[in-house]
Design a protein around this motif. Sequence first.
Motif, mmCIF file in Angstrom:
data_model
loop_
_atom_site.group_PDB
_atom_site.id
_atom_site.type_symbol
_atom_site.label_atom_id
_atom_site.label_comp_id
_atom_site.label_asym_id
_atom_site.label_seq_id
_atom_site.Cartn_x
_atom_site.Cartn_y
_atom_site.Cartn_z
ATOM 1 N N LEU A 239 -59.627 34.133 38.323
ATOM 2 C CA LEU A 239 -59.355 35.200 39.425
ATOM 3 C C LEU A 239 -59.265 34.537 40.606
ATOM 4 O O LEU A 239 -58.262 34.992 41.601
ATOM 5 C CB LEU A 239 -60.222 36.328 39.244
ATOM 6 C CG LEU A 239 -60.174 37.092 37.840
ATOM 7 C CD1 LEU A 239 -61.098 38.298 37.834
ATOM 8 C CD2 LEU A 239 -58.899 37.893 37.737
ATOM 9 N N ARG A 240 -60.205 33.720 40.884
ATOM 10 C CA ARG A 240 -60.213 33.123 42.319
ATOM 11 C C ARG A 240 -59.059 32.284 42.689
ATOM 12 O O ARG A 240 -58.564 32.114 43.622
ATOM 13 C CB ARG A 240 -61.516 32.400 42.722
ATOM 14 C CG ARG A 240 -62.884 33.221 42.786
ATOM 15 C CD ARG A 240 -62.626 34.124 44.119
ATOM 16 N NE ARG A 240 -63.075 33.636 45.096
ATOM 17 C CZ ARG A 240 -62.716 33.850 46.269
ATOM 18 N NH1 ARG A 240 -61.793 35.079 46.505
ATOM 19 N NH2 ARG A 240 -63.087 33.421 47.351
ATOM 20 N N CYS B 272 -55.781 36.846 43.817
ATOM 21 C CA CYS B 272 -55.994 38.171 44.148
ATOM 22 C C CYS B 272 -57.147 38.546 44.953
ATOM 23 O O CYS B 272 -58.265 37.866 45.031
ATOM 24 C CB CYS B 272 -55.833 38.835 42.808
ATOM 25 S SG CYS B 272 -57.330 38.336 41.847
ATOM 26 N N ASP C 204 -66.005 42.828 44.029
ATOM 27 C CA ASP C 204 -67.092 42.467 43.153
ATOM 28 C C ASP C 204 -68.297 43.229 43.278
ATOM 29 O O ASP C 204 -69.004 43.430 44.250
ATOM 30 C CB ASP C 204 -67.597 40.899 43.494
ATOM 31 C CG ASP C 204 -68.529 40.377 42.335
ATOM 32 O OD1 ASP C 204 -69.042 40.973 41.343
ATOM 33 O OD2 ASP C 204 -68.633 38.972 42.291
ATOM 34 N N LEU D 110 -60.667 40.597 45.155
ATOM 35 C CA LEU D 110 -61.675 40.583 44.479
ATOM 36 C C LEU D 110 -62.625 41.552 45.010
ATOM 37 O O LEU D 110 -63.195 41.466 46.131
ATOM 38 C CB LEU D 110 -62.234 39.395 44.083
ATOM 39 C CG LEU D 110 -61.782 38.538 42.752
ATOM 40 C CD1 LEU D 110 -62.682 37.326 42.682
ATOM 41 C CD2 LEU D 110 -61.590 39.144 41.495
ATOM 42 N N PHE E 269 -55.316 37.071 32.179
ATOM 43 C CA PHE E 269 -54.895 37.470 33.577
ATOM 44 C C PHE E 269 -53.473 37.071 34.010
ATOM 45 O O PHE E 269 -52.961 36.913 34.942
ATOM 46 C CB PHE E 269 -55.998 36.590 34.523
ATOM 47 C CG PHE E 269 -57.412 37.027 34.295
ATOM 48 C CD1 PHE E 269 -57.502 38.484 34.247
ATOM 49 C CD2 PHE E 269 -58.459 36.025 34.298
ATOM 50 C CE1 PHE E 269 -59.000 38.961 33.957
ATOM 51 C CE2 PHE E 269 -59.639 36.541 33.940
ATOM 52 C CZ PHE E 269 -60.018 37.825 34.086
ATOM 53 N N VAL F 115 -58.446 43.270 42.055
ATOM 54 C CA VAL F 115 -59.135 43.281 40.717
ATOM 55 C C VAL F 115 -60.583 43.439 40.957
ATOM 56 O O VAL F 115 -61.235 42.990 42.043
ATOM 57 C CB VAL F 115 -58.789 41.961 40.004
ATOM 58 C CG1 VAL F 115 -59.969 41.670 38.882
ATOM 59 C CG2 VAL F 115 -57.565 41.526 39.892
ATOM 60 N N VAL G 286 -61.746 44.390 35.251
ATOM 61 C CA VAL G 286 -61.995 43.381 34.175
ATOM 62 C C VAL G 286 -62.953 44.144 33.269
ATOM 63 O O VAL G 286 -64.155 44.411 33.323
ATOM 64 C CB VAL G 286 -62.697 42.156 34.717
ATOM 65 C CG1 VAL G 286 -62.808 41.055 33.543
ATOM 66 C CG2 VAL G 286 -61.973 41.659 36.065
ATOM 67 N N VAL H 66 -51.690 39.063 36.474
ATOM 68 C CA VAL H 66 -52.320 39.405 37.736
ATOM 69 C C VAL H 66 -51.788 38.507 38.770
ATOM 70 O O VAL H 66 -51.561 37.425 38.733
ATOM 71 C CB VAL H 66 -53.711 39.258 37.739
ATOM 72 C CG1 VAL H 66 -54.333 39.325 39.226
ATOM 73 C CG2 VAL H 66 -54.352 40.061 36.775
ATOM 74 N N ASP I 23 -63.973 33.405 33.913
ATOM 75 C CA ASP I 23 -63.058 34.513 34.381
ATOM 76 C C ASP I 23 -63.026 34.541 35.997
ATOM 77 O O ASP I 23 -62.007 34.762 36.432
ATOM 78 C CB ASP I 23 -63.343 35.701 33.653
ATOM 79 C CG ASP I 23 -63.231 35.644 32.388
ATOM 80 O OD1 ASP I 23 -61.986 35.056 31.749
ATOM 81 O OD2 ASP I 23 -63.949 36.356 31.541
#
Length: 407
Positions: free
Chosen positions: A138-139, A143, A147, A145, A114, A123, A83, A117, A134
Amino acid sequence: MEERTKTYFRTGLGLKKDVLPVLEQEYHSQAVEQLKERGYRATAGGITIRLAEEFGYCYGVDRAVQYAYEAAHKFPDRRLFLVGEIIHNPHVNGRLQDMGITFMMPGEDGRFDFSDVTPEDVVIIPAFGVAINDFRALREIGCLLVDTTCGSVLNVWKRVDGYARGGHTAIIHGKFYHEETKATASQVKLHPNGTYLIVRDIDEARLVCDYILHGGDGGEFLERFGHSCSEGFDPDRDLSKVGVANQTTMLASETAAIAEEFRKVMVERYGEAELDDHYRHSDTLCSATQDRQNAVNSMMESPPDVMIVIGGYNSSNTAHLAHICAQHTKTYHIEDSTCIDPAAGTISHKAVGGQEICTDSDWLAAGSIEVGITAGASTPNNKIGDTIERVLASRGIELDTLFADQA
Ligand code: SF4
């Protein structure tokens, strides 16, 4: 709890031992290590190279880059996205792209798309973190993640969250367009009435303070700050209780001055006895930024003839290092070692405090000269070593001579 699920990694992927040798090979610099061993200073052929005592990669960047490499090693068969940029360093970002990681950049409206994705993708969230919307998007996609949000950034989020919870508007000293500041400001959305206002510098802070003290035209205020405050912000309603925080990479002295400006104005407006209710402050500058600024401040007590500051042109902490140095000596902010062309005798650099990219010739005066070097938190050591090599080569001096002279 969330960290333990299979789709969310926040503390690495268990491949540190595998990727460390790779990182060492790609980003290590023997020249930098030797300079450190020799007290951060060495001389050859009339050029004295002085290295700031704190420079380059910070703990947050180190960790983010390591996790990105771990992700690429662990999931060679899956699509990997990032990202934005992992850090503000074109060389490191380029290496990650070479490894097959696709960078998703925001559109003109500042939003990420996204839609491409899928739950099978990986990601990576950069060290700056991402805005709460964001993260949630994504959650929701499901996908995997990785972090890498830096702990110091999370610390700022905690403060801003606390301000919003207590009904204080978060006043954030930062750049409204910077990824980290956007992510930090978004934390107020955890609370239904959370509000924020981003001030770029002491001048903007003074405008806000003046409004707190004397009131003014709300429309004019929003014309000035509409792009850097929360939706529906009302200066007449939302400036009675404020909490000051900052982007982790701002200029320490300015952040302190801004906090003091708000403190004074709240005392004047509401009285000392009511201060606690109307004003809060946490110094959220990260220790890595502080250490790098302290190191150049101490170097500038006896400034070198020329200072080179290495780091991405969009790197906030690098720009602040250059700003400090430029008060004392001729300073060149270069993006990469390749900005120095020994054959042409030129250096291309970003004007300190401006946006212009300039190229100077005859930048390295003849005779004895001291060249100071530091680097922002996103610059790997190999780029610092290359820079030293190119400075010396501009006078026809071999890198090895630098250390042979001192033996
Ligand atoms: S500059 Fe500070 S906040 Fe940013 S990644 Fe480095 S340690 Fe973390």
